[in-house]
Write a protein that holds these residues in place. Structure first.
Motif, short mmCIF file in Angstrom:
data_model
loop_
_atom_site.label_atom_id
_atom_site.label_comp_id
_atom_site.label_asym_id
_atom_site.label_seq_id
_atom_site.Cartn_x
_atom_site.Cartn_y
_atom_site.Cartn_z
N LEU A 1 0.81 -1.22 0.00
CA LEU A 1 0.00 0.00 0.00
C LEU A 1 0.85 1.28 0.00
O LEU A 1 0.43 2.28 -0.60
N ARG B 1 1.26 3.49 -3.11
CA ARG B 1 0.26 4.46 -3.54
C ARG B 1 0.67 5.90 -3.21
O ARG B 1 0.11 6.85 -3.77
N ILE C 1 1.66 8.13 -6.18
CA ILE C 1 0.68 8.65 -7.13
C ILE C 1 0.74 10.18 -7.09
O ILE C 1 0.62 10.78 -6.03
N CYS D 1 1.38 3.50 -10.86
CA CYS D 1 1.12 4.63 -9.96
C CYS D 1 1.76 5.91 -10.50
O CYS D 1 1.16 6.99 -10.45
N PHE E 1 -5.87 0.44 -7.39
CA PHE E 1 -4.63 0.63 -6.64
C PHE E 1 -3.89 1.87 -7.14
O PHE E 1 -3.32 2.63 -6.36
N ALA E 2 -3.92 2.07 -8.47
CA ALA E 2 -3.20 3.19 -9.09
C ALA E 2 -4.02 4.47 -9.11
O ALA E 2 -3.59 5.46 -9.71
N GLY E 3 -5.19 4.46 -8.50
CA GLY E 3 -6.02 5.67 -8.45
C GLY E 3 -6.81 5.91 -9.70
O GLY E 3 -7.25 7.05 -9.95
N TRP F 1 -12.55 1.92 -4.66
CA TRP F 1 -11.61 1.86 -3.54
C TRP F 1 -12.32 1.59 -2.22
O TRP F 1 -11.82 0.81 -1.39
#
Length: 334
Positions: free
Chosen positions: A151, A154, A157, A228, A258-260, A307
């Protein structure tokens, strides 16, 4: 049982590939947090002697003759055998480069025989559970999930609006999957030159536009870092209509979130998830992509929906509870 030392022999075809990340050494490594006495045995040679120093065997995606030999020795020595599948390798289409291997009758026979010899099978999807239950009734779905260990990635990003990037990832075996939407991609890319189309792992030669970028495949941890940093708006994922596609799991939805980003996937049961956009055909793909590019679709809202659901339901620590129960039951019954 948790405090007892457990030695697990692991038979994993490729220890550092994405399937191992989600189904083998990724979750097994984290399992040591809840089974403190868990040790892994990775022998070069498998025999009765190997089985004599382990409490159970974990075998991922068995297919070659050595896997069948190990499964047979396990049965003869009374060593519990746990098998995991994440794809339907009994139905690999000719368009996939691995069909040359998995399409052989003896390889399919090995997969079936190993499945029948297993004490327990875990799979990534309900489709796989139903299909492989004809070979073994003791089969459970443990979905793919996000490993909390990673995590912190992240945090890289970028703190800015998402870049005008559409991302597709896959290997040569995914080439036929994307064929349905290639004309749409060429059309959309030409009409929206400020948007970049990034292809990771494989470069579809039919897509001939200036705003296209190819990135060779990399190890999985580097891949997570890269997606990310790329800060894409959308991940796209198209699949051929066949059993192999129906067995595919939720990885692209997990990775996009996960990558937004938001995922836009072919409308299959596995992608009927909160916040995941889907399309039935090329026309609907074009319409959804146009909506994303024109901001008619609220990407941020879809991302947050994904998310929120993933963080509550698809974290590895949650699903490793099932793995822990399976392993302790196998060893306890020996």
């Amino acid at each position: 049982m948790s405090q007892k030392q457990i030695r697990l022999t692991c038979v994993v075809p490729k220890s550092d590939d994405p399937t191992s990340f989600y189904r083998a050494f990724g979750p097994l490594g984290e399992l040591r947090k809840t089974i403190p006495g868990l040790e892994f045995n990775l022998p070069n040679v498998y025999s009765w002697a190997t089985m004599g120093v382990c409490d159970a065997i974990f075998m991922q995606r068995p297919a070659d003759p050595q896997c069948l030999q190990i499964a047979q020795i396990a049965k003869l020595t009374g060593t519990p055998l746990w098998i995991d599948f994440d794809d339907d390798n009994l139905a690999v289409p000719e368009s996939n480069e691995t069909h040359e291997f998995f399409g052989q009758w003896n390889i399919k026979d090995t997969i079936v025989k190993c499945s029948r010899l297993a004490d327990v099978i875990t799979v990534s999807t309900e489709f796989l559970r139903k299909k492989y239950s004809i070979y073994n009734k003791n089969i459970f779905v443990i979905p793919n999930s996000i490993n909390e260990r990673y995590l912190p990635l992240r945090n890289i990003i970028p703190k800015r609006p998402r870049d005008k990037v559409i991302l597709w990832r896959g290997g040569p075996g995914f080439h036929a999957n994307i064929a349905e939407i290639v004309p749409s991609i060429n059309k959309l890319a030409a009409a929206n030159p400020t948007w970049k189309w990034v292809f990771m792992g494989h470069n579809p030669y039919e897509i001939k536009v200036k705003n296209k970028q190819f990135i060779p495949w990399m190890d999985y941890l580097s891949y997570l870092q890269a997606i990310c940093q790329l800060h894409p708006t959308t991940f796209i994922y198209c699949l051929e209509p066949n059993d192999h596609s129906l067995s595919r799991s939720n990885c692209i939805w997990l990775e996009a979130t996960f990558a937004g980003s938001v995922a836009l996937c072919k409308a299959l049961p596995e992608f009927d998830r909160p916040g995941c956009l889907t399309f039935q055909n090329a026309e609907e793909f074009e319409a959804k992509m146009t909506g994303i590019m024109n901001k008619e679709i609220d990407v941020e809202a879809k991302y947050q929906e994904s998310w929120d659901h993933i963080s509550k339901n698809y974290m590895l620590s949650q699903h490793n509870v099932g793995r822990k129960e399976i392993l302790e039951k196998l060893v306890g019954a020996r």
